[in-house]
Design an enzyme around this catalytic site. Sequence first.
Site, PDB file in Angstrom:
ATOM      1  N   GLU A  43       2.383  -0.680   6.892  1.00 44.57           N
ATOM      2  CA  GLU A  43       1.080  -0.025   6.824  1.00 44.57           C
ATOM      3  C   GLU A  43       0.204  -0.640   5.746  1.00 44.57           C
ATOM      4  OE1 GLU A  43      -0.308   1.873   8.880  1.00 44.57           O
ATOM      5  OE2 GLU A  43       1.445   2.175  10.149  1.00 44.57           O
ATOM      6  N   TYR A 126      -4.984   7.898   5.080  1.00 43.33           N
ATOM      7  CA  TYR A 126      -4.472   7.241   6.281  1.00 43.33           C
ATOM      8  C   TYR A 126      -3.007   6.832   6.118  1.00 43.33           C
ATOM      9  CZ  TYR A 126      -3.014   3.702   9.459  1.00 43.33           C
ATOM     10  OH  TYR A 126      -2.241   3.008  10.349  1.00 43.33           O
ATOM     11  N   ASP A 144      -6.826   5.277  12.260  1.00 44.57           N
ATOM     12  CA  ASP A 144      -7.222   3.919  11.888  1.00 44.57           C
ATOM     13  C   ASP A 144      -8.389   3.501  12.782  1.00 44.57           C
ATOM     14  OD1 ASP A 144      -6.130   3.196  14.359  1.00 44.57           O
ATOM     15  OD2 ASP A 144      -5.142   1.411  13.562  1.00 44.57           O
TER      16      ASP A 144
END
Length: 298
Positions: A43, A126, A144
């Site tokens: 990520e 996020y 996203d």
Amino acid sequence: MTAAPTPVDATLHTPVIAWFETHARDLPWRRPEAGPWGVMVSEFMLQQTPVSRVLPVYEQWLARWPRPADLAAEPPGEAVRAWGRLGYPRRALRLHAAASAITELHGGEVPSDHAELLALPGVGEYTAAAVASFAYGQRHAVLDTNVRRVFARAVSGAQYPPNATTAAERKLARELLPHSEPVAARWAAATMELGALVCTARTPDCARCPIAARCAWRAAGSPAHDGPPRRGQTYAGTDRQVRGKLLAVLREALEPVPQRTLDAVWDEPVQRARALDGLVADGLVEPLPDGLYRLPLT
């Protein structure tokens, strides 16, 4: 008490998840052996960087640092060195800081609690939601760029989402979440993949989309974007390019580098000095006496 799902939820979840089951890419961070740490590393690396560029660096990173404690035991400059040319190298420092906090505060295990994830250095809303969802199968809205674009088209009828994530987008994402935690986690991954492979920014392949018949944007005639101009990314001639060139020299060097070596990478002295000062201010470069520079040790 949570409200019952609306009809649009039910009509979107099943086809999108079914499509994902058939068409999802076999990516290393999706495999069970990746574990929460592998998910977190991916990520950090995938922010503003395509999968094709991330894959080789990810594999090398996990081979060298299979656990957060392995990374935390090395200087942050080694994280910057291993980051290579992924771009936005401050992410490497943030990942190193997160690994250090995981080692010191969580016994070396990536926490599963969303609030504890959010408290880690360098982890925003996020990333916390993505790790909680993809690594631990929890129910979180994972927004996203790809997911935002899918929702903008399929539900809101717009070609593109706003430049910055809005409260309305977050509310919609929460409303669209399946109630079941495992299904919600699958939905998060599936919508992300749909945006990456089919509902792309420039050339959406609507013929391959499992929800094309339910897409509000197509139903409206695929109207062109009428909001603020889309922000393009430039690189050539920017401070970012100069920073990259300076960092490339330092990554290759095993010893501190003299100023004259850095001066050779860019002709324009004012921009070069500004880029170097920025790297120092960001903690990516450490200045030493006698005009020497190196990647940071602390």
